[in-house]
Design an enzyme around this catalytic site. Structure first.
Site, PDB file in Angstrom:
ATOM      1  N   TYR A  64      56.632  70.421  38.827  1.00 19.61           N
ATOM      2  CA  TYR A  64      57.644  69.818  39.706  1.00 19.61           C
ATOM      3  C   TYR A  64      57.325  68.370  40.033  1.00 19.61           C
ATOM      4  CZ  TYR A  64      60.348  74.039  40.140  1.00 19.61           C
ATOM      5  OH  TYR A  64      61.169  75.101  39.842  1.00 19.61           O
ATOM      6  N   GLN A  98      74.189  71.834  41.090  1.00 25.22           N
ATOM      7  CA  GLN A  98      73.080  72.769  40.866  1.00 25.22           C
ATOM      8  C   GLN A  98      71.774  71.980  40.764  1.00 25.22           C
ATOM      9  OE1 GLN A  98      74.183  75.989  37.738  1.00 25.22           O
ATOM     10  NE2 GLN A  98      75.429  74.213  37.245  1.00 25.22           N
ATOM     11  N   HIS A 116      70.943  74.553  44.779  1.00 22.72           N
ATOM     12  CA  HIS A 116      69.587  74.982  44.398  1.00 22.72           C
ATOM     13  C   HIS A 116      68.517  74.129  45.060  1.00 22.72           C
ATOM     14  CE1 HIS A 116      71.603  76.636  40.509  1.00 22.72           C
ATOM     15  NE2 HIS A 116      71.729  77.466  41.520  1.00 22.72           N
ATOM     16  N   SER A 194      75.857  74.761  31.636  1.00 25.24           N
ATOM     17  CA  SER A 194      76.042  75.795  30.618  1.00 25.24           C
ATOM     18  C   SER A 194      76.564  77.076  31.262  1.00 25.24           C
ATOM     19  CB  SER A 194      74.706  76.088  29.931  1.00 25.24           C
ATOM     20  OG  SER A 194      73.786  76.517  30.922  1.00 25.24           O
ATOM     21  N   GLN A 220      79.064  70.176  24.354  1.00 28.29           N
ATOM     22  CA  GLN A 220      79.343  71.467  23.684  1.00 28.29           C
ATOM     23  C   GLN A 220      80.742  71.927  24.090  1.00 28.29           C
ATOM     24  OE1 GLN A 220      77.003  72.905  21.758  1.00 28.29           O
ATOM     25  NE2 GLN A 220      75.549  71.253  22.246  1.00 28.29           N
ATOM     26  N   ALA A 236      79.185  63.162  29.603  1.00 25.26           N
ATOM     27  CA  ALA A 236      79.852  62.862  30.880  1.00 25.26           C
ATOM     28  C   ALA A 236      79.829  61.365  31.181  1.00 25.26           C
ATOM     29  CB  ALA A 236      79.145  63.620  32.000  1.00 25.26           C
TER      30      ALA A 236
HETATM   31  C1  BV8 Z   1      69.835  84.914  43.212  1.00 22.56           C
HETATM   32  C2  BV8 Z   1      66.174  75.055  40.886  1.00 22.56           C
HETATM   33  C3  BV8 Z   1      69.442  87.036  44.099  1.00 22.56           C
HETATM   34  C4  BV8 Z   1      64.821  75.223  40.279  1.00 22.56           C
HETATM   35  C5  BV8 Z   1      67.570  76.604  39.600  1.00 22.56           C
HETATM   36  C6  BV8 Z   1      73.765  87.931  37.741  1.00 22.56           C
HETATM   37  C7  BV8 Z   1      73.689  88.095  36.361  1.00 22.56           C
HETATM   38  C8  BV8 Z   1      72.530  87.721  35.661  1.00 22.56           C
HETATM   39  C9  BV8 Z   1      71.424  87.182  36.357  1.00 22.56           C
HETATM   40  C10 BV8 Z   1      71.516  87.042  37.716  1.00 22.56           C
HETATM   41  C11 BV8 Z   1      72.672  87.399  38.408  1.00 22.56           C
HETATM   42  N1  BV8 Z   1      72.470  87.132  39.736  1.00 22.56           N
HETATM   43  C12 BV8 Z   1      71.232  86.616  39.896  1.00 22.56           C
HETATM   44  C13 BV8 Z   1      70.623  86.559  38.685  1.00 22.56           C
HETATM   45  C14 BV8 Z   1      69.277  86.083  38.434  1.00 22.56           C
HETATM   46  C15 BV8 Z   1      69.241  84.567  38.328  1.00 22.56           C
HETATM   47  C16 BV8 Z   1      70.004  84.079  37.128  1.00 22.56           C
HETATM   48  O1  BV8 Z   1      71.117  83.579  37.248  1.00 22.56           O
HETATM   49  N2  BV8 Z   1      69.366  84.156  35.969  1.00 22.56           N
HETATM   50  C17 BV8 Z   1      69.975  83.589  34.773  1.00 22.56           C
HETATM   51  C18 BV8 Z   1      68.866  82.894  33.951  1.00 22.56           C
HETATM   52  C19 BV8 Z   1      70.640  84.702  33.987  1.00 22.56           C
HETATM   53  N3  BV8 Z   1      69.754  83.939  39.515  1.00 22.56           N
HETATM   54  C20 BV8 Z   1      68.941  83.803  40.566  1.00 22.56           C
HETATM   55  O2  BV8 Z   1      67.807  84.257  40.602  1.00 22.56           O
HETATM   56  C21 BV8 Z   1      69.497  83.046  41.758  1.00 22.56           C
HETATM   57  N4  BV8 Z   1      69.187  83.797  42.930  1.00 22.56           N
HETATM   58  O3  BV8 Z   1      70.877  85.221  42.736  1.00 22.56           O
HETATM   59  O4  BV8 Z   1      69.135  85.655  44.093  1.00 22.56           O
HETATM   60  C22 BV8 Z   1      69.114  87.485  45.447  1.00 22.56           C
HETATM   61  C23 BV8 Z   1      70.129  87.972  46.239  1.00 22.56           C
HETATM   62  C24 BV8 Z   1      69.796  88.419  47.487  1.00 22.56           C
HETATM   63  C25 BV8 Z   1      68.466  88.348  47.958  1.00 22.56           C
HETATM   64  C26 BV8 Z   1      67.467  87.815  47.134  1.00 22.56           C
HETATM   65  C27 BV8 Z   1      67.784  87.366  45.870  1.00 22.56           C
HETATM   66  C28 BV8 Z   1      68.802  81.693  41.915  1.00 22.56           C
HETATM   67  C29 BV8 Z   1      69.180  80.782  40.772  1.00 22.56           C
HETATM   68  C30 BV8 Z   1      68.667  79.365  41.068  1.00 22.56           C
HETATM   69  C31 BV8 Z   1      67.555  79.014  40.091  1.00 22.56           C
HETATM   70  N5  BV8 Z   1      67.147  77.613  40.299  1.00 22.56           N
HETATM   71  N6  BV8 Z   1      67.186  75.339  39.870  1.00 22.56           N
HETATM   72  C32 BV8 Z   1      64.519  74.128  39.296  1.00 22.56           C
HETATM   73  O5  BV8 Z   1      65.371  73.260  39.035  1.00 22.56           O
HETATM   74  O6  BV8 Z   1      63.382  74.138  38.795  1.00 22.56           O
HETATM   75  S1  BV8 Z   1      68.691  76.836  38.345  1.00 22.56           S
HETATM   76  C33 BV8 Z   1      68.410  75.676  37.115  1.00 22.56           C
HETATM   77  O7  BV8 Z   1      69.129  76.133  36.022  1.00 22.56           O
HETATM   78  C34 BV8 Z   1      68.935  74.268  37.409  1.00 22.56           C
HETATM   79  O8  BV8 Z   1      69.423  74.128  38.710  1.00 22.56           O
HETATM   80  C35 BV8 Z   1      70.076  74.054  36.413  1.00 22.56           C
HETATM   81  O9  BV8 Z   1      71.222  73.507  36.987  1.00 22.56           O
HETATM   82  C36 BV8 Z   1      70.397  75.449  36.017  1.00 22.56           C
HETATM   83  C37 BV8 Z   1      70.865  75.597  34.616  1.00 22.56           C
HETATM   84  O10 BV8 Z   1      69.861  74.922  33.755  1.00 22.56           O
HETATM   85  P1  BV8 Z   1      70.320  73.957  32.481  1.00 22.56           P
HETATM   86  O11 BV8 Z   1      70.837  74.862  31.406  1.00 22.56           O
HETATM   87  O12 BV8 Z   1      69.418  72.850  32.119  1.00 22.56           O
HETATM   88  O13 BV8 Z   1      71.400  73.173  33.053  1.00 22.56           O
HETATM   89  P2  BV8 Z   1      72.748  73.540  32.782  1.00 22.56           P
HETATM   90  O14 BV8 Z   1      73.023  75.003  32.866  1.00 22.56           O
HETATM   91  O15 BV8 Z   1      73.392  72.728  33.766  1.00 22.56           O
HETATM   92  O16 BV8 Z   1      72.917  73.145  31.165  1.00 22.56           O
HETATM   93  C38 BV8 Z   1      72.861  71.813  30.729  1.00 22.56           C
HETATM   94  C39 BV8 Z   1      74.282  71.577  30.205  1.00 22.56           C
HETATM   95  O17 BV8 Z   1      74.509  70.200  30.132  1.00 22.56           O
HETATM   96  C40 BV8 Z   1      74.470  72.159  28.816  1.00 22.56           C
HETATM   97  O18 BV8 Z   1      75.680  72.884  28.749  1.00 22.56           O
HETATM   98  C41 BV8 Z   1      74.559  70.900  27.932  1.00 22.56           C
HETATM   99  O19 BV8 Z   1      75.442  71.090  26.837  1.00 22.56           O
HETATM  100  C42 BV8 Z   1      75.154  69.917  28.893  1.00 22.56           C
HETATM  101  N7  BV8 Z   1      74.882  68.500  28.619  1.00 22.56           N
HETATM  102  C43 BV8 Z   1      73.820  67.952  27.981  1.00 22.56           C
HETATM  103  N8  BV8 Z   1      73.973  66.597  27.940  1.00 22.56           N
HETATM  104  C44 BV8 Z   1      75.128  66.305  28.584  1.00 22.56           C
HETATM  105  C45 BV8 Z   1      75.718  67.510  29.020  1.00 22.56           C
HETATM  106  N9  BV8 Z   1      76.882  67.541  29.674  1.00 22.56           N
HETATM  107  C46 BV8 Z   1      77.496  66.367  29.907  1.00 22.56           C
HETATM  108  N10 BV8 Z   1      77.000  65.168  29.539  1.00 22.56           N
HETATM  109  C47 BV8 Z   1      75.819  65.095  28.873  1.00 22.56           C
HETATM  110  N11 BV8 Z   1      75.337  63.894  28.505  1.00 22.56           N
END
Ligand code: BV8
Ligand code: ZN
Length: 249
Positions: A64, A98, A116, A194, A220, A236
């Site tokens: 971090y 996010q 987040h 994503s 994408q 973007a």
């Molecule tokens: C919770 C902080 C429960 C940390 C982050 C339901 C179904 C499945 C799974 C779950 C579910 N509910 C909960 C879960 C589990 C989990 C989850 O979602 N897992 C995923 C992997 C399946 N969720 C959680 O655990 C959440 N908590 O629900 O708690 C609970 C309930 C009650 C009591 C207790 C607990 C917490 C989730 C938060 C995690 N923390 N960030 C850190 O940053 O280190 S999330 C992290 O991932 C970032 O914030 C980021 O935004 C996000 C996604 O990562 P990336 O892929 O990099 O980013 P992004 O998705 O934005 O993708 C990049 C995109 O940009 C791509 O599409 C690319 O094409 C595009 N791009 C690239 N270049 C450009 C561009 N676009 C435009 N212009 C460009 N130039």
């Protein structure tokens, strides 16, 4: 159907929802790319967890701090600036991110809902007190390294990043405000995400369900399942300034 930028100028309530992609052109690796060097063998969903911090606090804190240093060195890019410009032009804009960086704020966006958390609000892992100390600009090597976290002045617990880890709940008041904005808006721009992470990924779906137009901005192509859903394919930093320019020319 083609998206008409006039929709942007005419929307009474616009929501902009951003993911790591909006900061990509500022040189901040997206979440998947953020694992190079020392961390390249780790899965973010494993490292961004309380378990990982408990097991190896120096490894997680080092990651971090390495990312925070990248954010300190980064500048807002034209996408952040265009979003700040929109806030000055449209009747009502709710910005939901996010991301844990402060580039929206540094670009001039007046209020940002951080679903987040933020890298700029470290807190105590044991007692949750905000960390009052000053974090030095970490002089980590480019490939990163482990770093012992500082200690809490109140209970001597380890300081953790002020972000929401996988398995942790999102700040409820912020999530509620974000859902309310999605349920009320006329147009939602989903920029650089994503849509993998829950519950944040529900935001564009809620807007679509209540009849708002939803525009995905992403290099994408995004799947569009409804007539009022659009996908603008490209970075973007190029597409957003063009949209703003054509909407308010
Ligand atoms: C919770 C902080 C429960 C940390 C982050 C339901 C179904 C499945 C799974 C779950 C579910 N509910 C909960 C879960 C589990 C989990 C989850 O979602 N897992 C995923 C992997 C399946 N969720 C959680 O655990 C959440 N908590 O629900 O708690 C609970 C309930 C009650 C009591 C207790 C607990 C917490 C989730 C938060 C995690 N923390 N960030 C850190 O940053 O280190 S999330 C992290 O991932 C970032 O914030 C980021 O935004 C996000 C996604 O990562 P990336 O892929 O990099 O980013 P992004 O998705 O934005 O993708 C990049 C995109 O940009 C791509 O599409 C690319 O094409 C595009 N791009 C690239 N270049 C450009 C561009 N676009 C435009 N212009 C460009 N130039
Ligand atoms: Zn403490």
């Amino acid at each position: 159907m083609e998206f008409d930028p006039q929709y942007l100028a005419q929307a009474p309530h616009l929501v902009v929802f951003t993911g790591a992609g909006v900061s990509a052109e500022s040189g901040i690796p997206t979440f998947r790319d953020a694992l190079s060097g020392l961390w390249e063998h780790f899965d973010p969903a494993q490292l961004a967890t309380p378990q990982a911090f408990r097991a190896n606090p120096a490894l997680v804190w080092g990651w971090y701090e390495w990312r925070r240093r990248k954010m300190l060195q980064a500048q807002p890019n034209p996408a952040h600036l265009a979003i700040a410009e929109l806030a000055r032009r449209v009747p009502r804009l709710t910005l939901i991110t996010q991301n844990v960086d402060d580039l929206h704020e540094r670009a001039g966006s007046p209020s940002v809902l951080h679903l987040h958390g933020s890298l700029h609000t470290p807190q105590c892992f044991a007692c949750n007190r905000p960390f009052k100390g000053k974090l030095p600009c970490p002089d980590l090597p480019e490939q990163g390294g482990s770093l012992e976290p500082p200690r809490c002045s109140g209970c001597n617990g380890k300081i953790r990043p002020g972000v929401v880890w996988f398995g942790e709940s999102l700040p409820q008041a912020i999530l509620k405000a974000a859902f309310q904005a999605a349920d009320d808006c006329d147009l939602l721009l989903s920029v650089g995400t994503s849509g993998l992470v829950q519950p944040a990924a529900q935001i564009p779906q809620r807007a679509l369900q209540q009849g708002a137009r939803v525009v995905h901005i992403n290099p994408q192509p995004q799947e569009c399942r409804a007539p009022q859903e659009y996908s603008l394919t490209g970075p973007a930093g190029q597409l957003l300034p063009q949209l703003v320019q054509r909407a308010f020319a």
